[in-house]
Motif scaffolding. Structure first.
Motif, PDB file in Angstrom:
ATOM      1  N   UNK A   1       0.844  -1.209   0.000  1.00 49.28           N
ATOM      2  CA  UNK A   1       0.000   0.000   0.000  1.00 49.28           C
ATOM      3  C   UNK A   1       0.879   1.259   0.000  1.00 49.28           C
ATOM      4  N   UNK A   2       2.028   1.182   0.675  1.00 49.94           N
ATOM      5  CA  UNK A   2       2.930   2.346   0.660  1.00 49.94           C
ATOM      6  C   UNK A   2       3.453   2.576  -0.766  1.00 49.94           C
ATOM      7  N   UNK A   3       3.789   1.483  -1.453  1.00 45.71           N
ATOM      8  CA  UNK A   3       4.232   1.630  -2.850  1.00 45.71           C
ATOM      9  C   UNK A   3       3.089   2.132  -3.727  1.00 45.71           C
ATOM     10  N   UNK A   4       1.857   1.742  -3.357  1.00 49.09           N
ATOM     11  CA  UNK A   4       0.694   2.198  -4.115  1.00 49.09           C
ATOM     12  C   UNK A   4       0.473   3.708  -3.934  1.00 49.09           C
ATOM     13  N   UNK A   5       0.869   4.225  -2.784  1.00 46.43           N
ATOM     14  CA  UNK A   5       0.793   5.679  -2.581  1.00 46.43           C
ATOM     15  C   UNK A   5       1.685   6.372  -3.623  1.00 46.43           C
ATOM     16  N   UNK A   6       2.885   5.825  -3.820  1.00 48.85           N
ATOM     17  CA  UNK A   6       3.781   6.404  -4.847  1.00 48.85           C
ATOM     18  C   UNK A   6       3.146   6.291  -6.228  1.00 48.85           C
TER      19      UNK A   6
ATOM     20  N   UNK B   1      10.745  15.343   0.300  1.00 50.02           N
ATOM     21  CA  UNK B   1      10.774  13.886   0.051  1.00 50.02           C
ATOM     22  C   UNK B   1      10.336  13.595  -1.383  1.00 50.02           C
ATOM     23  N   UNK B   2       9.267  14.272  -1.804  1.00 53.16           N
ATOM     24  CA  UNK B   2       8.713  13.989  -3.134  1.00 53.16           C
ATOM     25  C   UNK B   2       9.599  14.537  -4.246  1.00 53.16           C
ATOM     26  N   UNK B   3      10.307  15.608  -3.938  1.00 52.62           N
ATOM     27  CA  UNK B   3      11.158  16.222  -4.973  1.00 52.62           C
ATOM     28  C   UNK B   3      12.424  15.396  -5.224  1.00 52.62           C
TER      29      UNK B   3
ATOM     30  N   UNK C   1      15.764   6.631  -4.953  1.00 54.13           N
ATOM     31  CA  UNK C   1      15.329   5.583  -4.033  1.00 54.13           C
ATOM     32  C   UNK C   1      13.935   5.818  -3.448  1.00 54.13           C
ATOM     33  N   UNK C   2      13.036   6.244  -4.289  1.00 53.40           N
ATOM     34  CA  UNK C   2      11.671   6.499  -3.792  1.00 53.40           C
ATOM     35  C   UNK C   2      11.043   5.271  -3.128  1.00 53.40           C
TER      36      UNK C   2
ATOM     37  N   UNK D   1       7.855   6.108   4.638  1.00 52.86           N
ATOM     38  CA  UNK D   1       8.037   7.465   5.204  1.00 52.86           C
ATOM     39  C   UNK D   1       7.078   8.432   4.546  1.00 52.86           C
ATOM     40  N   UNK D   2       7.007   8.335   3.214  1.00 53.51           N
ATOM     41  CA  UNK D   2       6.189   9.290   2.468  1.00 53.51           C
ATOM     42  C   UNK D   2       4.702   9.060   2.760  1.00 53.51           C
ATOM     43  N   UNK D   3       4.282   7.796   2.712  1.00 52.06           N
ATOM     44  CA  UNK D   3       2.857   7.499   2.959  1.00 52.06           C
ATOM     45  C   UNK D   3       2.458   7.954   4.362  1.00 52.06           C
ATOM     46  N   UNK D   4       3.318   7.687   5.330  1.00 54.61           N
ATOM     47  CA  UNK D   4       3.009   8.058   6.705  1.00 54.61           C
ATOM     48  C   UNK D   4       2.951   9.566   6.885  1.00 54.61           C
TER      49      UNK D   4
END
Ligand SMILES: Cc1cc2nc3c(=O)[nH]c(=O)nc-3n(C[C@H](O)[C@H](O)[C@H](O)COP(=O)(O)OP(=O)(O)OC[C@H]3O[C@@H](n4cnc5c(N)ncnc54)[C@H](O)[C@@H]3O)c2cc1C
Length: 543
Positions: free
Chosen positions: A428-433, A470-472, A476-477, A483-486
């Motif tokens: 699900x975290x990868x799905x956020x990306x 983080x998004x910019x 290594x996304x 981290x990003x999803x949270x």
């Protein structure tokens, strides 16, 4: 019988409260995203959810788990699951109060603009009684939008799926007052990667298909209809599998065994074999994943609601206990360190509730871009927070919390499940990306929501800055996906709390969750936190 001692300092049972209208954060969210009339329409359900009767149903349904009957006494296959009557009481209540497919049915003469918020608030309150039956309730709710990819099938089965009626038992679906739906995606060789499914579908001459293969996890196997993935030459495709065919004969739906699960014990989860099982195509051949994703995304909403409900149920028990139990000469609820633990739990619970109901409002408003990304991030974060929160709430009850009769072990065993379902943590975290990469509209919609609180608190502004950084960074996304999803979910929660919760809650959330004035465990809020105000708000009022 000799009397050896007097029983003192034990906590009275918790009953007679209303986990819907009596939960200030939930009631406010309902009125915010719907209206007072919507909240009032859940009065009877709230009263039942806090009753001894409903608690007893929950206990009985779990202590008498479902039993598989593969054959009758003469050796014929029957493939049935038997449930304790309490399970049916739980299911009937949920269906009759509109927590399953009902919100998708709109009467043009009486449109209900807040049908999904109403259902979400009811679900969050009611499933605190028992989480296991939430699974088939959810899948019935979630099957409707996916089934609409096949208008003829939707016309045939949607009336039953959206009815506020529960009718257990094998029968031709269109003749039943209400239908229950399930989903069969996961196979032995892989659940997250459904493209690796090996179940095959072969066209029949009459336009139907014959499925052959297996499903390693199929919950609620006593359902009437299932959405199932299987391979066509065009690729993975989505099919509808009824257990009883239109001519009234049984479809081939062989239940091999029921899973012996950590928790979720009232609910049956099975392994199923298909052999020439009759199925109808839903959506385009080879487009099975985008078709069933409609169902998956909708069930994700319920993973968030269910986890928020689990945390809230645990918190309610913890507060109740602390308000009645004394140690070292004072009530636990009056002891500063216990107040810190309870207030931390209350902040976590309110943030989860606020985000969950906001997602449901997005369904009512058709905010699909927002829902796609916010739903995935919330599913990751709220589900991940739940086991930690429940474990801490359990400990508030001391040894009693570790004992089955308290109900806390049941909550604890259930707590990790929503995180596994519908995209386990990493997936699900990868799905956020993926959601951000596929559609800039999704990220824009979520940012717009967060920005509604821009400038209200410097700690949120700083967190939004960290998120942007983080998004910019394209390096290594995937490694940083959690981290990003949270962080995304935290920013959403902060934005909601800053706009809608009392300052005591919002400020505490920002100080701890965003600004790092916090420890690695719950109960580490900074000194000076307005714990009394937070705890006063978190108490659930009686009916
Ligand atoms: C009680 C219960 C009921 C269920 N009911 C149903 C049901 O009704 N219908 C149904 O179809 N399924 C059902 N499931 C199955 C559930 O959806 C799957 O277990 C889940 O999707 C994970 O699939 P898997 O078990 O095959 O794990 P895997 O796909 O093997 O994944 C294992 C782990 O690896 C991680 N992972 C996977 N890919 C990656 C990657 N690329 N990078 C990093 N990490 C990765 C996952 O996050 C997970 O933690 C049920 C499961 C349970 C426990």
């Amino acid at each position: 019988m000799g009397v050896t001692h007097e029983v003192t300092n034990q906590v009275p049972p918790l009953a007679g409260h209303d986990p819907i209208a009596g939960d200030t954060a939930l009631a406010e969210a309902c009125v915010r995203h719907a209206d007072v009339a919507t909240l009032d329409s859940l009065k009877a359900l709230g009263a039942l959810a806090g009753s001894e009767q409903a608690q007893e149903w929950g206990r009985l349904a779990n202590e008498n788990p479902p039993r598989l009957r593969t054959h009758d006494r003469y050796g014929h296959r029957v493939d049935e699951v038997e449930f304790h009557p309490a399970w049916h009481d739980l299911m009937r209540t949920a269906f009759e109060h509109g927590l399953a497919g009902a919100p998708w049915h709109q009467d043009p003469a009486h449109p209900e603009p807040h049908a999904h918020v109403r259902r979400a608030v009811g679900y969050l309150g009611w499933t605190q009684v028992e989480m296991g039956h939430g699974c088939p309730v959810t899948m019935t709710y979630a099957a409707v939008p996916a089934l609409r990819a096949a208008p003829e099938l939707a016309a045939r089965y949607e009336p039953g799926l959206t009815a506020s009626a529960y009718e257990f038992g094998l029968a031709e679906p269109t003749g039943k007052r209400g239908l229950v739906a399930g989903m069969g995606m996961t196979e032995k060789q892989g659940g997250s990667d459904v493209r690796a499914n090996t179940t095959r579908a072969v066209p029949n001459s009459d336009g139907t298909y014959a499925l052959t293969g297996h499903k390693w996890f199929t919950s609620a196997p006593m359902s009437d209809l299932f959405l199932v993935l299987a391979q066509l030459s065009e690729g993975v495709s989505c099919f509808l599998v009824p257990r009883v065919l239109p001519d009234g004969t049984r479809n081939v739906f062989r239940l091999q065994r029921l899973k012996d699960k950590l928790g979720d014990r009232a609910n049956a989860s099975s392994e199923v074999e298909f052999e020439g099982t009759t199925a109808w195509l839903v959506g385009e051949p080879g487009r099975g994943v985008p078709t069933i994703i409609e169902m998956v995304n909708t069930t994700r909403l319920d993973c968030v609601l269910g986890s928020a409900a689990t945390m809230r149920a645990a918190l309610t028990q913890a507060i109740h206990h602390a308000r009645h139990r004394r140690a070292f000469g004072a009530l636990l609820a009056d002891q500063p360190l216990m107040q810190n633990v309870l207030a931390d739990l209350a902040v976590e619970s309110e943030a989860a509730t606020a985000l969950a109901v906001r997602l449901a409002a997005a369904v009512d408003a058709g905010e699909s871009d927002f829902l796609r990304l916010a739903g995935a991030a919330a599913k990751f974060w709220v589900c991940k927070r739940t086991p930690t929160a429940v474990a801490e709430a359990l400990e508030v009850l001391g040894g009693n919390g570790y004992v089955e009769e308290s109900g806390m072990p049941r909550l604890y065993r259930q707590a990790p499940l929503n995180s596994i379902w519908e995209g386990s943590g990493n997936v699900i975290a990868l799905d956020v990306l993926r959601a951000m990469g596929r559609s800039s509209a999704s990220l824009a919609a979520v940012r717009a929501e967060i920005d509604l609180a821009r400038g209200a608190d410097a700690r949120l502004d700083a967190a939004v800055g960290r998120l942007a950084a983080e998004l910019a960074d394209p390096e290594q996304l995937p490694v940083r996906a959690r981290r990003i999803a949270g962080l995304l979910a935290l920013c959403l929660q902060a934005s909601l709390l800053l706009r809608h919760a009392p300052a005591a809650v919002a400020d505490t959330f920002c100080a701890s969750r965003l600004d790092g004035d916090w420890g690695a465990v719950l109960g580490t809020l900074p000194g000076g936190t307005p714990v009394s105000a937070i705890l006063e708000r978190a108490r659930v009022a009686p009916v």
